[in-house]
Design an enzyme around this catalytic site. Structure first.
Site, mmCIF file in Angstrom:
data_model
loop_
_atom_site.group_PDB
_atom_site.id
_atom_site.type_symbol
_atom_site.label_atom_id
_atom_site.label_comp_id
_atom_site.label_asym_id
_atom_site.label_seq_id
_atom_site.Cartn_x
_atom_site.Cartn_y
_atom_site.Cartn_z
ATOM 1 N N GLY A 180 3.734 -2.748 10.592
ATOM 2 C CA GLY A 180 5.115 -2.855 11.028
ATOM 3 C C GLY A 180 5.945 -3.916 10.320
ATOM 4 O O GLY A 180 7.085 -4.168 10.697
ATOM 5 N N ASN A 217 0.856 -1.192 0.000
ATOM 6 C CA ASN A 217 0.000 0.000 0.000
ATOM 7 C C ASN A 217 0.894 1.244 0.000
ATOM 8 O O ASN A 217 1.695 1.432 0.913
ATOM 9 C CB ASN A 217 -0.876 -0.055 1.271
ATOM 10 C CG ASN A 217 -1.776 1.138 1.423
ATOM 11 O OD1 ASN A 217 -1.881 1.972 0.526
ATOM 12 N ND2 ASN A 217 -2.432 1.233 2.577
ATOM 13 N N TYR A 218 0.731 2.086 -1.003
ATOM 14 C CA TYR A 218 1.569 3.296 -1.077
ATOM 15 C C TYR A 218 1.068 4.427 -0.167
ATOM 16 O O TYR A 218 1.755 5.446 -0.028
ATOM 17 C CB TYR A 218 1.569 3.856 -2.498
ATOM 18 C CG TYR A 218 2.248 3.061 -3.579
ATOM 19 C CD1 TYR A 218 2.817 1.820 -3.367
ATOM 20 C CD2 TYR A 218 2.330 3.585 -4.872
ATOM 21 C CE1 TYR A 218 3.443 1.132 -4.393
ATOM 22 C CE2 TYR A 218 2.954 2.912 -5.905
ATOM 23 C CZ TYR A 218 3.502 1.680 -5.662
ATOM 24 O OH TYR A 218 4.116 1.012 -6.686
ATOM 25 N N GLU A 226 -4.875 -5.752 10.986
ATOM 26 C CA GLU A 226 -3.821 -4.765 11.263
ATOM 27 C C GLU A 226 -4.136 -4.014 12.558
ATOM 28 O O GLU A 226 -4.996 -3.116 12.548
ATOM 29 C CB GLU A 226 -3.782 -3.701 10.161
ATOM 30 C CG GLU A 226 -3.471 -4.196 8.794
ATOM 31 C CD GLU A 226 -3.057 -3.027 7.906
ATOM 32 O OE1 GLU A 226 -1.976 -3.134 7.326
ATOM 33 O OE2 GLU A 226 -3.784 -2.019 7.828
ATOM 34 N N HIS A 267 -9.731 0.313 5.141
ATOM 35 C CA HIS A 267 -8.391 0.451 5.723
ATOM 36 C C HIS A 267 -8.497 1.286 6.998
ATOM 37 O O HIS A 267 -9.340 2.183 7.107
ATOM 38 C CB HIS A 267 -7.413 1.105 4.727
ATOM 39 C CG HIS A 267 -5.997 1.046 5.218
ATOM 40 N ND1 HIS A 267 -5.487 1.971 6.097
ATOM 41 C CD2 HIS A 267 -5.010 0.149 4.998
ATOM 42 C CE1 HIS A 267 -4.234 1.643 6.388
ATOM 43 N NE2 HIS A 267 -3.919 0.537 5.727
HETATM 44 O O1 G3H Z 1 -1.695 -0.813 4.522
HETATM 45 C C1 G3H Z 1 -0.686 -1.016 5.172
HETATM 46 C C2 G3H Z 1 -0.671 -0.999 6.597
HETATM 47 O O2 G3H Z 1 -1.416 0.043 7.159
HETATM 48 C C3 G3H Z 1 0.677 -1.211 7.252
HETATM 49 O O3 G3H Z 1 1.466 -0.069 7.195
HETATM 50 P P1 G3H Z 1 2.997 -0.176 7.684
HETATM 51 O O4 G3H Z 1 3.609 -1.313 6.871
HETATM 52 O O5 G3H Z 1 3.584 1.136 7.331
HETATM 53 O O6 G3H Z 1 2.982 -0.475 9.131
#
Ligand code: G3H
Length: 222
Positions: A181, A9-10, A141, A93
């Site tokens: 993370g 995810n950007y 998440e 999300h």
């Molecule tokens: O969409 C991705 C997630 O919110 C994880 O984000 P992160 O890899 O920066 O912790």
């Protein structure tokens, strides 16, 4: 074992915007080809067409509204992202939360336009509820770990294994991703060992000085 699935995810990171969106997608394609691991990207909405046109890689939308054609100014229409080249979408999300009714409507829209669906959740009960709706994937998440650099697969393994267990009982066709993370090979390995089929991740790769090297390290223990 089937190939794990990595969904990058950007968000709205500057590094993954415009031209950067294409460059990171090219790095993902190269690492996917080298490793045989499925990688998809979720750029910002206006970059979907650009990324999908320039790089042969699955592209997801970061959001989809449960609306149809008509008077819905400012909404994200399934037909539009499909025609822009997306093959799937995130729904709910943590940074784009929806009500339960909206999640169901978004999922319906995704199905109507043949888009793969990833419903994001924050704990085991919401994962169970999301699985009951029947998406292709749920992505668990814990919000407090997002962007922290502390991997969910190590900091909170129970939320991953608990989600996998809950989903297996409610709808075994739904696949479980985990995220927050995750950035290293050992984080991905731990996520798979807990029963997830892959990861949803962002900052560890998009903000890396060398995203291709970071991706190579991520898949190095598979
Ligand atoms: O969409 C991705 C997630 O919110 C994880 O984000 P992160 O890899 O920066 O912790």
């Amino acid at each position: 074992m089937n190939s794990p699935f990595i969904l990058l995810n950007y968000k709205t990171y500057a590094q993954g915007t415009g031209k950067g969106a294409v460059e990171i997608a090219k790095a993902c394609k190269a690492v996917s080809e080298e490793s045989g691991i499925k990688i998809a990207v979720a750029p910002q909405l206006p970059d979907i067409y650009r990324v999908a046109s320039e790089v042969e890689l699955p592209v997801f939308s970061q959001h989809l509204d449960g609306i149809g054609a008509g008077s819905f100014t400012g909404h994200v229409f399934g037909k539009c992202i499909k025609e822009a080249g997306a093959v799937g979408t995130l729904i709910n999300h943590s940074e784009r939360r929806l009500t339960l009714a909206e999640i169901e409507a978004s999922l319906k829209a995704a199905k109507e336009f043949g888009l793969r669906s990833v419903i994001c959740t924050n704990n085991v009960p919401t994962t169970a509820a999301a699985a009951a709706l029947g998406p292709d994937y749920v992505a668990i998440e814990p919000p407090e770990l997002i962007g922290s650099g502390i991997p969910v697969s190590k900091a909170d393994p129970e939320v991953v294994s608990g989600s996998v267990e809950a989903v297996a009982k409610i709808n075994p066709d739904v696949k479980v991703l985990c995220g927050a993370g995750i950035s290293k090979g050992e984080d991905l390995r731990a996520a798979l060992d807990l029963g997830s089929v892959g990861v949803l991740l962002a900052s560890g790769i998009v903000k890396a000085r060398d995203p291709k090297a970071a991706l190579e390290e991520l898949v190095s223990l598979i």
